[in-house]
Scaffold this active site. Structure first.
Site, PDB file in Angstrom:
ATOM      1  N   ASP A 234      35.422  40.646  -3.653  1.00 28.72           N
ATOM      2  CA  ASP A 234      36.523  41.305  -4.358  1.00 28.72           C
ATOM      3  C   ASP A 234      36.511  42.796  -4.023  1.00 28.72           C
ATOM      4  O   ASP A 234      35.530  43.491  -4.298  1.00 28.72           O
ATOM      5  CB  ASP A 234      36.352  41.089  -5.869  1.00 28.72           C
TER       6      ASP A 234
ATOM      7  N   SER B   6      42.248  39.435 -13.519  1.00 24.77           N
ATOM      8  CA  SER B   6      42.306  40.871 -13.262  1.00 24.77           C
ATOM      9  C   SER B   6      42.535  41.632 -14.578  1.00 24.77           C
ATOM     10  O   SER B   6      41.748  41.480 -15.516  1.00 24.77           O
ATOM     11  CB  SER B   6      43.388  41.162 -12.218  1.00 24.77           C
TER      12      SER B   6
ATOM     13  N   HIS C  14      39.861  38.930  -4.415  1.00 22.85           N
ATOM     14  CA  HIS C  14      40.287  39.211  -5.789  1.00 22.85           C
ATOM     15  C   HIS C  14      41.251  38.162  -6.338  1.00 22.85           C
ATOM     16  O   HIS C  14      41.129  37.740  -7.480  1.00 22.85           O
ATOM     17  CB  HIS C  14      40.942  40.594  -5.832  1.00 22.85           C
TER      18      HIS C  14
END
Length: 421
Positions: free
Chosen positions: A326, A232, A360
């Site tokens: 995601d 991320s 994600h």
């Protein structure tokens, strides 16, 4: 209790290793329910269950018997782990103290839920995060706040810096598990930890340069370069490090943006602005969760060009792990931008692995899917996406792909296993 639960390996194993679960001493064809439960360090309870029938010999082998219902269906030998769900909504299972194991309680009950009857057998299975001989060393050198994990043996070992995302703090569980596979791994905090900044207002790349130098100067780390692993926000930081800093050979990112995000990035006399967003474009799911996927502006549009990270300046190869479901941001789109930009500058295409049905938060194997949780900084419930069964398969494969990538480019091992997905 009449049934015996057997585990292989018995007693304890690493969290990222599969365990063989079997039950014997049942009646032929007996219907049973298997339940798994664990409590994290905050005493939050996570549970899963599945319905089975014993075979003609009164035995049940989860590698051969399909689940007939419950938290999952079908042949899923590790389903009782990856299907764990929090008793309280929006809780995410993470390991905060890698020096202690998670204890998973397994129970066998007669019949099928919700009418499951008496307890027939139970076992406790410990899953730890430090392989035998792995050393954990807190690092407080200069400004660097981190933990170094070293494999057993004299070394030197290929080195990796491991960064997590916008929740901040110091996350050690991925680094500790990787060290069990032969890497010296530095779990690096960069905000919301000890005397580091509480918020990401400005990011100075010199801090990360100091961490790279620490690793390259460490006698147990095999030079002349290290690898980077980021998830991320930690992913775009790794892309920036690879683009501007020396001594980096290979960079793997998990659901990362190809532009600098959240806060301006400073390095010497250079500033990369953060990719702006339009908070008004968020959506609310039927469950009342924030879906942020559409709030981020397109880094290819002219007003946002300056936030793009100049990947073409990097010296080594890239691996992009992409969850195609995601909902935090458009990871698939960003990986395509990276590939086109590198090729436009005459560089090799990055290795991109796309995982359908995957959200994600891609963790090491057997961590349950985090479809949504309350963000540590935003203090809002965020929807991250993913479908449990597909996500669990992706985590197993991605974990192997990451190790293979680093062994090849940091250790010179040429055997590269192709992705099964």
């Amino acid at each position: 209790m009449a049934a015996t639960v057997t585990l292989e390996p018995a007693g304890r194993c690493r969290w990222d290793e599969p365990v063989h679960i079997a039950v014997r001493g049942l009646a032929p064809g007996q219907p049973v329910t298997l339940r798994a439960s664990l409590r994290d360090e905050k005493d939050e309870l996570f549970r899963a269950h599945a319905r089975y029938c014993a075979d003609a010999h009164g035995q049940l082998d989860l590698e051969r018997a399909p689940a007939l219902g419950g938290s999952f269906t079908g042949l899923e030998p590790m389903g009782l782990l990856w299907a764990l769900e929090p008793e309280k909504p929006l809780m995410r299972l993470v390991k905060r103290d890698v020096q202690t194991p998670f204890a998973v309680e397994l129970e066998v009950l007669h019949g099928h839920d919700p009418e499951a009857g008496g307890l027939l057998g139970r076992a406790v299975h410990e899953r730890d995060f430090l392989a035998p001989g792995v050393r954990r060393e807190p690092v407080r050198v200069g400004r660097v706040r981190a933990t170094l994990f070293l494999p057993p043996g004299t070394g030197p070992f290929p080195g990796i810096l491991d960064l997590f995302g916008s929740g901040g703090g110091l996350c050690e569980y991925r680094a500790s598990l990787l060290a069990g596979h032969g890497f010296a791994v530095l779990a690096l905090a960069y905000f919301r930890f000890e005397d580091l900044p509480k918020y990401l207002n400005n990011v100075c790349l010199e801090y990360f340069e100091e961490a790279v130098d620490f690793m390259l100067q460490h006698p147990k780390v095999k030079g002349p370069s290290v690898g980077l692993l980021g998830f991320s926000k930690g992913g775009d930081l790794c892309l920036s490090m690879a683009s501007f800093l020396k001594g980096i050979t290979a960079t793997a990112v998990i659901n990362a943006c190809v532009a600098n995000t959240i806060a301006p990035l400073h390095y010497k006399d250079m500033i990369i602005p953060n990719l702006s967003s339009d908070p008004g474009k968020y959506k609310i799911t039927e469950s009342g969760l924030l879906n942020l996927v559409d709030i981020w502006n397109d880094p290819l549009e002219k007003p946002h060009h300056q936030s793009l990270i100049p990947l073409e300046k990097a010296q080594g190869p890239f691996l992009f792990i992409v969850g195609m479901d995601d909902h935090n941001w458009k990871s698939e789109f960003y990986a395509q931008i990276a590939s086109e930009r590198l090729q436009a500058h005459g560089k090799d295409r990055p290795q991109i692995i796309y995982y359908p049905g995957t959200g994600h938060c891609i963790d090491p194997p057997y961590f349950p899917l985090c479809r949504a949780s309350v963000h540590a900084v935003l203090d809002q419930p965020i929807f991250y996406g993913g479908e449990p069964k597909a996500h669990s398969r992706a985590q197993v494969d991605a974990w192997q792909q990451i190790q293979t990538f680093f062994h090849k480019h940091l250790n010179g091992k040429k055997s590269v296993k192709p992705s099964k997905l």
